[in-house]
Write an enzyme that holds these catalytic residues in place. Structure first.
Site, PDB file in Angstrom:
ATOM      1  N   ALA A 242       0.785  -1.230   0.000  1.00 59.71           N
ATOM      2  CA  ALA A 242       0.000   0.000   0.000  1.00 59.71           C
ATOM      3  C   ALA A 242       0.819   1.283   0.000  1.00 59.71           C
ATOM      4  O   ALA A 242       0.361   2.301  -0.546  1.00 59.71           O
ATOM      5  CB  ALA A 242      -0.932   0.001   1.213  1.00 59.71           C
ATOM      6  N   CYS A 357       4.021   0.512 -11.901  1.00 62.00           N
ATOM      7  CA  CYS A 357       4.500   1.760 -12.504  1.00 62.00           C
ATOM      8  C   CYS A 357       5.702   1.449 -13.390  1.00 62.00           C
ATOM      9  O   CYS A 357       6.772   2.041 -13.256  1.00 62.00           O
ATOM     10  CB  CYS A 357       4.836   2.798 -11.446  1.00 62.00           C
TER      11      CYS A 357
END
Length: 426
Positions: A242, A357
């Site tokens: 997270a 990403c």
């Protein structure tokens, strides 16, 4: 002890990246700029970032005036100085004078180069603006450039390199989802995906609404992962891996009952600080996702998996100097294991958002196709990616959303990201 300056700090940061393979973040965290006042610290970081984005241009301008390569510390000083003059438009006299002073007081190995620094920079400062501008952006390292050429073609790769050189504006996610109102309040642009974009130098903590937790910093591409999950109020959602927490904040703001899990205690502490600032609630757990024996039967899991981070170069120009192809197989194996683990934590009709990403297909498209092969009945939900502002051509035939730095060139680009929504038996 010589007085520290922002330009000297920037040169040391650049030297640390290019010669010692230390990230900007690690250098700053270890106190590289601790002797500077906060405004000078921010200026040193900004100068280092601009210089790293323009190394290719700076070296091209400097090369005709150098008979042989100078020592690394002098080279870093020259690179910072010529970038500040030609990219930032700083007055040459002050920049050259301080660069000479830096050479003189940086030690015995550099003091003898003061006259050379003076002569080289005075000549380099005469470079016409158009000559600087026409220099091509720095090419990506071969291991990465070759993979991107194979995946996206030459034109797209060159466009991504140009986007990296241009840097990244500041994107914010509004807590209440009203991008238009926040953009009007801050003088920014409401992006079609729901983020707010600010351009120019910004001190984040001084912006209206920061202390009140009305928004948080999050790239527009990264914000789409939680939007694709589309949590409903009261749903039990697990945010796996997270930290730093932007997606946790999005999920909590949407009314989900969120469990945020991450392996890093310090990063989770920052996530908790942001939850408190934004007056949002989530259960936080510091644990290894692969061995955690917590709850299961979640309605949804968001897995923003560890990756090469090659999609964030526009924001982190030190990355090409620090990474190579070693470790890619190990990262891909970890991603696959985490995705398999996420699927075990779902209720039967639940959904997983897998995101990285990264610009590399082996950390995105290939991960999803391999997972579908491993798990009977698992499918990619293409409809979940049809979000406001997402252009149809960004979604591939297999149901993955591929975001790239060269998207939205007229708006300032976005981070590279891959997002897919996986369900069983849809």
């Amino acid at each position: 002890m010589a007085e520290e300056t922002a330009r000297g700090g920037a040169a040391r940061l650049v030297l640390g990246v290019t010669e010692e393979r230390q990230s900007l973040g690690d250098q700053i965290q270890s106190g590289a700029l601790s002797r500077l006042a906060p405004p000078d610290r921010a200026r040193a970081q900004r100068l280092a970032l601009v210089t790293l984005r323009n190394l290719n241009r700076a070296d091209s301008v400097l090369k005709p005036f150098l008979r042989k390569p100078p020592p690394p510390a002098i080279r870093a000083t020259l690179r910072v100085a010529v970038t500040e003059i030609l990219a930032e438009g700083a007055a040459a006299h002050g920049v050259v004078s301080e660069a000479v002073d830096l050479a003189r007081r940086s030690g015995r190995k550099t003091e003898g180069f003061a006259a050379m620094v003076n002569a080289v920079l005075r000549r380099a400062a005469e470079t016409p603006a158009e000559a600087w501008a026409k220099q091509p952006p720095a090419p990506l390292p071969g291991w990465l450039r070759g993979r991107l050429m194979s995946a996206y073609g030459k034109a797209a790769t060159l466009a991504m390199e140009a986007a990296h050189a241009a840097g990244a504006p500041l994107d914010l996610t509004p807590k209440d989802g009203d991008a238009a109102a926040l953009a009007a309040r801050l003088g920014g642009e409401a992006l079609p995906t729901g983020s707010v974009r600010l351009t120019g130098p910004v001190q984040v903590s001084d912006l209206p609404g920061y202390a009140e937790g009305d928004w948080w910093v999050q790239d527009a591409a990264a914000a789409l992962a939680a939007r694709a999950l589309a949590p409903r109020p009261g749903e039990r959602v697990l945010d796996l891996c997270a930290a730093p927490g932007g997606k946790t904040l999005q999920l909590a703001a949407a009314g989900a009952r969120v469990t945020a899990l991450d392996l890093s205690g310090p990063r989770m502490a920052r996530l908790e600080e942001n939850l408190a600032r934004c007056q949002l609630a989530a259960e936080t757990v510091v644990a290894d996702a692969l061995t955690w024996e917590g709850a299961a039967d979640f309605d949804a899991v968001l897995l923003d998996a560890p990756c090469s981070a090659t999609g964030t170069i526009r924001r982190h120009p030190d990355l090409p100097h620090l990474r190579d192809a070693s470790g890619l197989k190990e990262i891909a194996a970890l991603q696959a294991a985490l995705l398999d683990r996420a699927l075990t934590l779902l209720r039967p009709a639940g959904r997983v958002i897998f995101a990285t990403c990264s610009l590399l297909p082996e950390e995105g498209e290939r991960q999803v196709s391999a997972a579908i092969e491993r798990h009977s009945g698992l499918v990619a939900d293409r409809d979940a990616l049809a979000l406001p502002g997402v252009e149809p051509q960004w979604i591939d035939a297999e149901g993955g959303l591929r975001l790239r730095p060269d998207h939205w060139p007229e708006r300032g680009g976005m981070d590279g990201f891959f997002i897919a929504c996986l369900r069983r038996g849809v």
